[in-house]
Write a protein that holds these residues in place. Structure first.
Motif, PDB file in Angstrom:
ATOM      1  N   GLU A 120       0.841  -1.190   0.000  1.00  0.00           N
ATOM      2  CA  GLU A 120       0.000   0.000   0.000  1.00  0.00           C
ATOM      3  C   GLU A 120       0.875   1.239   0.000  1.00  0.00           C
ATOM      4  OE1 GLU A 120      -2.412  -0.261   3.522  1.00  0.00           O
ATOM      5  OE2 GLU A 120      -3.781  -1.719   2.622  1.00  0.00           O
ATOM      6  N   VAL A 121       0.424   2.263  -0.702  1.00  0.00           N
ATOM      7  CA  VAL A 121       1.146   3.541  -0.720  1.00  0.00           C
ATOM      8  C   VAL A 121       0.821   4.306   0.555  1.00  0.00           C
ATOM      9  CG1 VAL A 121       1.409   5.741  -1.934  1.00  0.00           C
ATOM     10  CG2 VAL A 121       1.116   3.609  -3.236  1.00  0.00           C
ATOM     11  N   VAL A 122       1.872   4.837   1.197  1.00  0.00           N
ATOM     12  CA  VAL A 122       1.730   5.654   2.408  1.00  0.00           C
ATOM     13  C   VAL A 122       2.595   6.893   2.196  1.00  0.00           C
ATOM     14  CG1 VAL A 122       2.080   5.772   4.898  1.00  0.00           C
ATOM     15  CG2 VAL A 122       1.416   3.612   3.844  1.00  0.00           C
ATOM     16  N   GLY A 123       1.964   8.001   1.827  1.00  0.00           N
ATOM     17  CA  GLY A 123       2.726   9.214   1.538  1.00  0.00           C
ATOM     18  C   GLY A 123       3.648   8.990   0.363  1.00  0.00           C
ATOM     19  N   ASP A 124       4.960   9.234   0.592  1.00  0.00           N
ATOM     20  CA  ASP A 124       5.966   9.046  -0.454  1.00  0.00           C
ATOM     21  C   ASP A 124       6.557   7.639  -0.447  1.00  0.00           C
ATOM     22  OD1 ASP A 124       5.625  11.660  -1.204  1.00  0.00           O
ATOM     23  OD2 ASP A 124       7.297  12.416  -0.004  1.00  0.00           O
ATOM     24  N   SER A 125       6.062   6.781   0.433  1.00  0.00           N
ATOM     25  CA  SER A 125       6.613   5.431   0.587  1.00  0.00           C
ATOM     26  C   SER A 125       5.579   4.375   0.219  1.00  0.00           C
ATOM     27  CB  SER A 125       7.069   5.214   2.035  1.00  0.00           C
ATOM     28  OG  SER A 125       8.045   6.149   2.405  1.00  0.00           O
ATOM     29  N   VAL A 126       6.057   3.142   0.181  1.00  0.00           N
ATOM     30  CA  VAL A 126       5.199   1.994  -0.055  1.00  0.00           C
ATOM     31  C   VAL A 126       5.475   1.014   1.074  1.00  0.00           C
ATOM     32  CG1 VAL A 126       4.571   0.183  -1.683  1.00  0.00           C
ATOM     33  CG2 VAL A 126       5.378   2.376  -2.543  1.00  0.00           C
ATOM     34  N   LYS A 127       4.398   0.519   1.713  1.00  0.00           N
ATOM     35  CA  LYS A 127       4.596  -0.388   2.838  1.00  0.00           C
ATOM     36  C   LYS A 127       3.976  -1.739   2.565  1.00  0.00           C
ATOM     37  CE  LYS A 127       0.505   0.226   5.684  1.00  0.00           C
ATOM     38  NZ  LYS A 127       0.015   0.329   7.032  1.00  0.00           N
ATOM     39  N   ILE A 128       4.519  -2.736   3.252  1.00  0.00           N
ATOM     40  CA  ILE A 128       3.923  -4.062   3.212  1.00  0.00           C
ATOM     41  C   ILE A 128       2.614  -4.000   3.987  1.00  0.00           C
ATOM     42  CG2 ILE A 128       4.167  -6.444   4.003  1.00  0.00           C
ATOM     43  CD1 ILE A 128       7.200  -6.141   3.595  1.00  0.00           C
ATOM     44  N   ALA A 129       1.531  -4.406   3.344  1.00  0.00           N
ATOM     45  CA  ALA A 129       0.217  -4.380   3.977  1.00  0.00           C
ATOM     46  C   ALA A 129      -0.230  -5.771   4.419  1.00  0.00           C
ATOM     47  CB  ALA A 129      -0.813  -3.786   3.029  1.00  0.00           C
ATOM     48  N   GLU A 130       0.199  -6.795   3.677  1.00  0.00           N
ATOM     49  CA  GLU A 130      -0.235  -8.160   3.980  1.00  0.00           C
ATOM     50  C   GLU A 130       0.755  -9.136   3.384  1.00  0.00           C
ATOM     51  OE1 GLU A 130      -4.069 -11.067   3.015  1.00  0.00           O
ATOM     52  OE2 GLU A 130      -4.206  -8.930   2.587  1.00  0.00           O
ATOM     53  N   VAL A 131       1.023 -10.225   4.116  1.00  0.00           N
ATOM     54  CA  VAL A 131       1.897 -11.295   3.622  1.00  0.00           C
ATOM     55  C   VAL A 131       1.185 -12.621   3.811  1.00  0.00           C
ATOM     56  CG1 VAL A 131       4.079 -12.522   3.936  1.00  0.00           C
ATOM     57  CG2 VAL A 131       4.016 -10.032   4.195  1.00  0.00           C
ATOM     58  N   GLN A 132       1.118 -13.405   2.755  1.00  0.00           N
ATOM     59  CA  GLN A 132       0.598 -14.763   2.829  1.00  0.00           C
ATOM     60  C   GLN A 132       1.737 -15.726   2.544  1.00  0.00           C
ATOM     61  OE1 GLN A 132      -2.806 -15.441   0.339  1.00  0.00           O
ATOM     62  NE2 GLN A 132      -3.949 -13.733   1.214  1.00  0.00           N
ATOM     63  N   VAL A 133       1.762 -16.822   3.312  1.00  0.00           N
ATOM     64  CA  VAL A 133       2.808 -17.838   3.179  1.00  0.00           C
ATOM     65  C   VAL A 133       2.155 -19.197   2.944  1.00  0.00           C
ATOM     66  CG1 VAL A 133       4.787 -18.956   4.293  1.00  0.00           C
ATOM     67  CG2 VAL A 133       4.298 -16.561   4.769  1.00  0.00           C
ATOM     68  N   ASN A 134       2.716 -19.943   2.028  1.00  0.00           N
ATOM     69  CA  ASN A 134       2.273 -21.294   1.703  1.00  0.00           C
ATOM     70  C   ASN A 134       2.449 -22.195   2.930  1.00  0.00           C
ATOM     71  OD1 ASN A 134       2.181 -23.993   0.721  1.00  0.00           O
ATOM     72  ND2 ASN A 134       2.856 -23.327  -1.307  1.00  0.00           N
ATOM     73  N   ARG A 135       1.405 -22.945   3.267  1.00  0.00           N
ATOM     74  CA  ARG A 135       1.477 -23.891   4.380  1.00  0.00           C
ATOM     75  C   ARG A 135       1.130 -25.317   3.946  1.00  0.00           C
ATOM     76  NH1 ARG A 135       4.509 -21.008   6.750  1.00  0.00           N
ATOM     77  NH2 ARG A 135       4.112 -20.012   8.736  1.00  0.00           N
TER      78      ARG A 135
END
Length: 129
Positions: free
Chosen positions: A74-89
């Motif tokens: 997701e864009v946050v101001g001038d940066s981009v942040k990790i919003a969600e991570v999914q991992v194979n199980r």
């Protein structure tokens, strides 16, 4: 620079046996542009095929095509942040169930793509922190 696309490599979808893990990281727009260019394997030693389809970046094992990580940004101001991570199980596709090691591995991959220094992430991964 060639931008990786889903059709550039064999891919399998993220299985229903997946989980979300917590991971916080900010990247500049320039770093994010490098991340989203992805990776197309060029030789047998290249372990990952990585491509971006907004808003997700997909990390597939190059030999099997199994999707190991999916990361939404997701864009946050001038940066981009990790919003969600999914991992194979799915144990038939990926046996590492240690969330801290998965987060460290993913940060190593993302920081490598972004052009960041990997030394601290590598040390944390090796120590299992």
């Amino acid at each position: 620079m060639r931008i990786a696309k889903r059709d550039d490599w064999k891919t399998e979808p993220m299985p229903s046996a997946s989980t979300k893990i917590a991971l916080e990281k900010l990247y500049s727009q320039e770093e994010f542009d490098r991340i989203t260019a992805g990776v197309i394997p060029e030789q047998m030693e290249d372990k990952w095929f990585i491509f971006y389809e907004a808003p997700w970046i997909y990390f597939h094992r190059s030999w099997t095509g199994f999707c190991i990580f999916k990361v939404r940004f997701e864009v946050v101001g001038d940066s981009v942040k990790i919003a969600e991570v999914q991992v194979n199980r799915d144990p038939a596709e990926y046996s590492n169930t240690d969330d801290k090691r998965n987060a460290s591995m993913l940060l190593i991959l993302l920081n490598s793509l972004s052009g960041r220094d990997l030394r601290n992430e590598m040390l944390r991964y090796i120590k299992g922190q």
